[in-house]
Design a protein around this motif. Structure first.
Motif, mmCIF file in Angstrom:
data_model
loop_
_atom_site.group_PDB
_atom_site.id
_atom_site.type_symbol
_atom_site.label_atom_id
_atom_site.label_comp_id
_atom_site.label_asym_id
_atom_site.label_seq_id
_atom_site.Cartn_x
_atom_site.Cartn_y
_atom_site.Cartn_z
ATOM 1 N N VAL A 154 7.459 -3.756 1.321
ATOM 2 C CA VAL A 154 6.916 -2.561 1.962
ATOM 3 C C VAL A 154 7.839 -2.193 3.117
ATOM 4 O O VAL A 154 8.148 -3.041 3.964
ATOM 5 C CB VAL A 154 5.482 -2.814 2.483
ATOM 6 N N GLN A 200 0.692 5.606 9.409
ATOM 7 C CA GLN A 200 1.166 5.139 8.099
ATOM 8 C C GLN A 200 0.778 3.679 7.863
ATOM 9 O O GLN A 200 0.385 3.308 6.752
ATOM 10 C CB GLN A 200 2.687 5.296 8.003
ATOM 11 N N LEU A 242 -1.926 1.991 4.882
ATOM 12 C CA LEU A 242 -1.644 0.892 3.957
ATOM 13 C C LEU A 242 -2.900 0.091 3.631
ATOM 14 O O LEU A 242 -2.996 -0.497 2.553
ATOM 15 C CB LEU A 242 -0.581 -0.042 4.541
ATOM 16 N N ARG A 243 -3.858 0.075 4.541
ATOM 17 C CA ARG A 243 -5.098 -0.668 4.280
ATOM 18 C C ARG A 243 -5.803 -0.164 3.022
ATOM 19 O O ARG A 243 -6.425 -0.940 2.305
ATOM 20 C CB ARG A 243 -6.052 -0.548 5.471
ATOM 21 N N LYS A 246 -4.058 2.073 0.716
ATOM 22 C CA LYS A 246 -3.010 2.211 -0.298
ATOM 23 C C LYS A 246 -2.719 0.879 -0.990
ATOM 24 O O LYS A 246 -2.542 0.820 -2.209
ATOM 25 C CB LYS A 246 -1.752 2.750 0.374
ATOM 26 N N THR A 302 3.909 -2.726 12.113
ATOM 27 C CA THR A 302 3.373 -2.262 10.825
ATOM 28 C C THR A 302 2.500 -3.344 10.204
ATOM 29 O O THR A 302 1.361 -3.093 9.803
ATOM 30 C CB THR A 302 4.527 -1.883 9.863
ATOM 31 N N TRP A 320 -1.656 -3.201 9.776
ATOM 32 C CA TRP A 320 -2.113 -3.246 8.395
ATOM 33 C C TRP A 320 -3.033 -4.434 8.149
ATOM 34 O O TRP A 320 -4.051 -4.337 7.477
ATOM 35 C CB TRP A 320 -0.890 -3.290 7.508
ATOM 36 N N THR A 325 6.707 3.212 4.672
ATOM 37 C CA THR A 325 5.587 2.494 4.051
ATOM 38 C C THR A 325 5.585 2.616 2.519
ATOM 39 O O THR A 325 4.559 2.421 1.884
ATOM 40 C CB THR A 325 4.202 2.886 4.651
ATOM 41 N N VAL A 340 6.414 1.259 -1.266
ATOM 42 C CA VAL A 340 6.145 -0.062 -1.837
ATOM 43 C C VAL A 340 6.994 -0.247 -3.092
ATOM 44 O O VAL A 340 7.130 0.659 -3.909
ATOM 45 C CB VAL A 340 4.644 -0.184 -2.209
#
Length: 191
Positions: free
Chosen positions: A6, A35, A39-40, A42, A62, A66, A184, A186
């Motif tokens: 990530v 962003q 992610l939490r 996504k 980050t 997250w 962010t 992946v």
């Protein structure tokens, strides 16, 4: 084992280019923090995951944002620090890519464990400017270390050049800067 790379959220060093590249230890911008929080949803972390961050403020921020609500194991490792991509002999690390000392990591991000890596040079300088063969050796060592953690998912928060260099190393295919992930973004590799 799945390695999930990530890219960190937007950092202050991306605003006002090229002058902002001279900034040491840039933090996430407000957008970068948002962003990281996205992610939490996504890519939700699980307690069984291993989360590894580069020893740089923006990657650690980050990862911390997250993972704030998840009790997964969290590490910092110098082998996923910033990496110039493609590698250029004689290139120098920019101030924005300078890594934190182990002491600073422990003081600022105490929820992360330091990887028990004995290579002091890489803890000081990271993998940014090491030659290709040395990077391949470090990448192999890092992947073998990940395997010892015995987790089905190892999630790595790192940098565009580093992620692309690892992808190229593992997948054995030539990549370019066009293959960089967005903030962010992946990329998953099944080993």
């Amino acid at each position: 084992m799945n390695l999930i790379f990530v890219r960190h959220g937007e950092g202050e060093h991306t605003n006002n280019l090229p002058d902002s590249l001279r900034m040491e230890h840039p933090s996430l911008t407000n957008k970068g923090r948002e962003q990281a929080l996205v992610l939490r949803e996504k890519l939700p972390l699980r307690e069984s995951d291993i989360l590894i961050a580069s020893p740089v403020v923006r990657t650690l921020q980050t990862a911390a944002l997250w993972s704030e609500q998840v009790a997964c194991r969290k590490f910092v490792h110098p082998y996923i620090s910033p990496r110039i991509f493609p590698y250029r002999e004689g290139a120098r690390t920019l101030p924005c890519d300078k890594i934190l000392s182990q002491k600073d990591v422990q003081q600022l991000f105490s929820q992360f464990l330091l990887a028990e890596e004995q290579n002091e040079m890489l803890w000081r300088n990271g993998v940014n400017t090491i030659a290709g063969p040395a990077f391949c050796k470090a990448a192999s060592s890092f992947i073998e270390w990940c395997k010892t953690l015995e987790a089905s998912r190892v999630v790595i928060v790192s940098h565009d050049g580093t992620i692309t260099a690892y992808r190229q190393y593992v997948m054995k295919q030539v990549l370019t800067r066009e293959d960089f992930l967005e903030e962010t973004g992946v990329y998953e590799i099944q080993l």
